[in-house]
Enzyme design. Structure first.
Site: not given
Ligand code: ADP
Ligand code: ADP
Ligand code: ZN
Length: 216
Positions: A13, A88, A127, A161, A172
């Site tokens: 994302k 979410r 990541r 992170r 998660r």
């Molecule tokens: P990822 O895309 O790797 O799941 P995020 O950066 O979106 O991680 O979120 C990291 C953490 O922040 C989540 O595990 C949760 O604890 C919190 N968080 C983020 N967005 C939301 C949301 N929309 N609702 C509730 N908790 C959230």
């Molecule tokens: P999200 O925001 O959904 O949690 P990220 O965009 O941070 O996910 O992506 C998670 C990890 O995977 C990052 O280290 C990113 O560089 C890598 N990544 C993202 N898209 C791809 C893909 N299509 N193929 C392989 N690795 C990816």
């Protein structure tokens, strides 16, 4: 245009949102980034959120919907929003409809990035981001062009992170399956959902996302 990027942790994302910001001048609204900024700044929201985030659980709906509302108020009417990591839960999805309606906006498209769960642990544990500009990287899938130097800003400092560990990822993913995936049918029923194969290469995913948006 206002869109949601939906998908489990590590689906891509943030990576795709950054591309849309660069290519289309849209504004990325990542609740994860906003919460991490609040934790870093030590605000009351940050103090409450930290332990929840470290455990991989969800921060209360009112908290995240509140910060999304504040950020929407800072946008100019011509700017489109990319919701990344929000909504979410069903309550957040309802809140978003209201937040948008109150501001004369509407949701144009929801893109679900579909990925194998097995791949997510590897995505997340590999990541990291540039400590200066926030550009995202991966140990295996997206390395900087020059080892140890950020492509975008030239910084040599990177960070990971604290919640990007295997144990937290499992929690998660369970939160995603139990609370977030159930909102997908709502958007499907409205006819605004597009599924994109998130297992493809980053550039291929970007092309599929662009096609989904330009089909509007
Ligand atoms: P990822 O895309 O790797 O799941 P995020 O950066 O979106 O991680 O979120 C990291 C953490 O922040 C989540 O595990 C949760 O604890 C919190 N968080 C983020 N967005 C939301 C949301 N929309 N609702 C509730 N908790 C959230
Ligand atoms: P999200 O925001 O959904 O949690 P990220 O965009 O941070 O996910 O992506 C998670 C990890 O995977 C990052 O280290 C990113 O560089 C890598 N990544 C993202 N898209 C791809 C893909 N299509 N193929 C392989 N690795 C990816
Ligand atoms: Zn950088």
């Amino acid at each position: 245009m206002n869109i949601i990027l939906l998908g489990p942790p590590g689906a891509g994302k943030g990576t795709q949102a950054a591309k849309l910001v660069a290519d289309r001048g849209m504004v990325q609204l990542s609740t994860g980034d906003m919460l991490r900024a609040a934790v870093k700044a030590g605000t009351p929201t940050g103090l409450k959120a930290k332990a929840i985030m470290d455990a991989g659980e969800l921060v209360p709906d009112e908290v995240v919907s509140g910060i999304i509302g504040e950020r929407l108020d800072q946008m100019s009417p011509g700017e489109g929003a990319i919701f990344d990591g929000y909504p979410r839960t069903a309550a957040q999805a309802e809140a978003l409809d209201q937040l948008l309606a109150d501001r004369g906006r509407k949701l144009d498209r929801v893109i679900e990035l579909t990925v194998d769960e097995d791949a997510l642990v590897e995505r997340i544990t590999g990541r990291y981001t540039c400590a200066k500009c926030g550009e995202g990287y991966h140990d295996k899938f997206k390395q900087p062009k020059a080892a140890g130097v950020c492509d975008v800003c030239g910084s040599t400092e990177f960070k990971r992170r604290p919640d990007d560990n295997e144990e937290t990822v499992r929690t998660r993913m369970a939160e995603y399956r139990g609370k977030t995936a159930p909102i997908i049918p709502i958007y499907e029923a409205r006819g605004i959902l597009t599924r994109v194969d998130g297992m493809a290469d980053i550039d291929q995913v970007s092309a599929a996302v662009a096609a989904a948006l330009d089909g509007e």
